[in-house]
Enzyme design. Structure first.
Site, PDB file in Angstrom:
ATOM      1  N   ALA A  13      79.625  38.549  51.367  1.00  0.00           N
ATOM      2  CA  ALA A  13      80.473  37.717  52.315  1.00  0.00           C
ATOM      3  C   ALA A  13      79.884  36.766  52.727  1.00  0.00           C
ATOM      4  O   ALA A  13      80.397  35.261  53.063  1.00  0.00           O
ATOM      5  CB  ALA A  13      80.953  38.335  53.472  1.00  0.00           C
ATOM      6  N   ASP A  79      71.151  40.436  59.747  1.00  0.00           N
ATOM      7  CA  ASP A  79      72.223  40.135  58.802  1.00  0.00           C
ATOM      8  C   ASP A  79      73.208  41.238  58.570  1.00  0.00           C
ATOM      9  O   ASP A  79      74.192  41.179  57.463  1.00  0.00           O
ATOM     10  CB  ASP A  79      71.635  39.780  57.608  1.00  0.00           C
ATOM     11  CG  ASP A  79      70.996  40.736  56.704  1.00  0.00           C
ATOM     12  OD1 ASP A  79      70.570  41.900  57.347  1.00  0.00           O
ATOM     13  OD2 ASP A  79      70.586  40.881  55.570  1.00  0.00           O
ATOM     14  N   ASP A  85      77.847  50.898  58.636  1.00  0.00           N
ATOM     15  CA  ASP A  85      77.416  52.091  57.969  1.00  0.00           C
ATOM     16  C   ASP A  85      78.477  53.013  57.919  1.00  0.00           C
ATOM     17  O   ASP A  85      78.682  53.869  56.945  1.00  0.00           O
ATOM     18  CB  ASP A  85      75.880  52.458  58.105  1.00  0.00           C
ATOM     19  CG  ASP A  85      74.989  51.483  57.755  1.00  0.00           C
ATOM     20  OD1 ASP A  85      75.103  50.939  56.732  1.00  0.00           O
ATOM     21  OD2 ASP A  85      73.931  51.384  58.527  1.00  0.00           O
ATOM     22  N   ILE A 142      79.333  38.477  44.646  1.00  0.00           N
ATOM     23  CA  ILE A 142      78.340  39.420  44.244  1.00  0.00           C
ATOM     24  C   ILE A 142      77.934  39.143  42.792  1.00  0.00           C
ATOM     25  O   ILE A 142      76.809  39.341  42.398  1.00  0.00           O
ATOM     26  CB  ILE A 142      79.203  40.780  44.236  1.00  0.00           C
ATOM     27  CG1 ILE A 142      79.671  41.313  45.365  1.00  0.00           C
ATOM     28  CG2 ILE A 142      78.588  41.912  43.235  1.00  0.00           C
ATOM     29  CD1 ILE A 142      80.482  42.356  45.504  1.00  0.00           C
TER      30      ILE A 142
END
Ligand SMILES: Nc1ncnc2c1ncn2[C@@H]1O[C@H](COP(=O)(O)OP(=O)(O)O)[C@@H](O)[C@H]1O
Ligand SMILES: Nc1ncnc2c1ncn2[C@H]1C[C@H](O)[C@@H](COP(=O)(O)O)O1
Length: 215
Positions: A13, A79, A85, A142
């Site tokens: 992102a 970051d 998670d 990505i």
């Protein structure tokens, strides 16, 4: 006083990029996930069933150590938030890639670790900045970054994984309430290459910091 600002958002992102930009703008310290030093991540991408628990245990330890450092600074920028998670882990548990009991044990541990306790500084961030991106943007970033184990060209199944991940992010951000929060449009604002977009993003963040009482 604001101590900790955390970035959040899907893979690619722009979290690490905005972390550098923001820390430089504020003249404060940036904290990174350290993907290249993570010994479990390449294993996880090869076998998610086997490595989800280990990866998240590793990351929990790593992120807690980082939070303990970050809360000693003013306006430190990290970051990725620790809370995301559980989003990855829940997604894997929902799709039976991870065991539901393992997820529950992890999630309870995370809650316990993040709970405010009398006499100790809070580990919660003071501001969470969420970068919203579409699937197309996520996939192209990505690809642009080029980490081998994340590439769809290597493992076409990852496209569905990224799509599902994105579908978990929006509801997660909506219900997130551990701190003040704000959203940046990562599709429209090309803050890595476009100076005007960068200025606009930084102004938005400055306004939010003023609003919550820091600048
Ligand atoms: N807003 C943006 N505009 C253009 N390129 C971007 C933007 N955000 C990120 N990128 C590029 O996309 C790739 C992934 O960004 P990165 O900051 O590493 O994402 P994250 O930390 O969220 O995974 C990098 O190559 C980066 O230069
Ligand atoms: N908790 C996690 N579970 C699975 N994968 C994760 C988790 N946290 C990070 N990751 C992966 C996603 C990316 O491949 C890298 C780094 O994330 P990024 O969004 O690029 O900073 O680690």
């Amino acid at each position: 006083m604001i101590k900790v600002i955390v970035l959040s958002g899907p893979i690619g992102a722009g979290k690490s990029s905005l972390t550098s930009i923001l820390a430089e703008h504020l003249g404060t310290q940036a904290f990174y996930e350290g993907v290249d030093n993570n010994p479990v991540l390449p294993l996880y991408y090869k076998d998610m069933k086997r490595y989800t628990f280990l990866l998240n245990t590793y990351l929990l330890n790593h992120r807690l150590a980082q939070i303990n450092q970050a809360i000693q600074e003013k306006n430190s920028v990290s970051d990725r938030s620790i809370y995301e998670d559980a989003l990855f882990f829940k997604m894997n548990a929902d799709s039976k890639v991870a065991d539901r009991t393992e997820f529950k044990i992890y999630d309870d541990l995370l809650d316990n670790m993040m709970e405010d306790t009398p006499g100790n500084p809070s580990k919660k961030p003071d501001l969470l900045i969420y970068i919203h991106v579409s699937l197309d943007t996520m996939l192209s970033r990505i690809k642009k970054r080029g980490r081998s184990f994340e590439q769809i060209s290597t493992d076409p199944g990852l496209k569905d994984y990224y799509k599902r991940l994105l579908s978990y992010y929006e509801p997660w951000y909506e219900q997130y309430d551990a701190s003040p929060k704000m959203e940046i449009n990562g599709d429209l604002l090309d803050f890595v290459v476009d100076e005007d977009a960068k200025k606009e993003v930084l102004s938005e963040i400055d306004r939010k910091l003023q609003q919550i009482g820091n600048l």
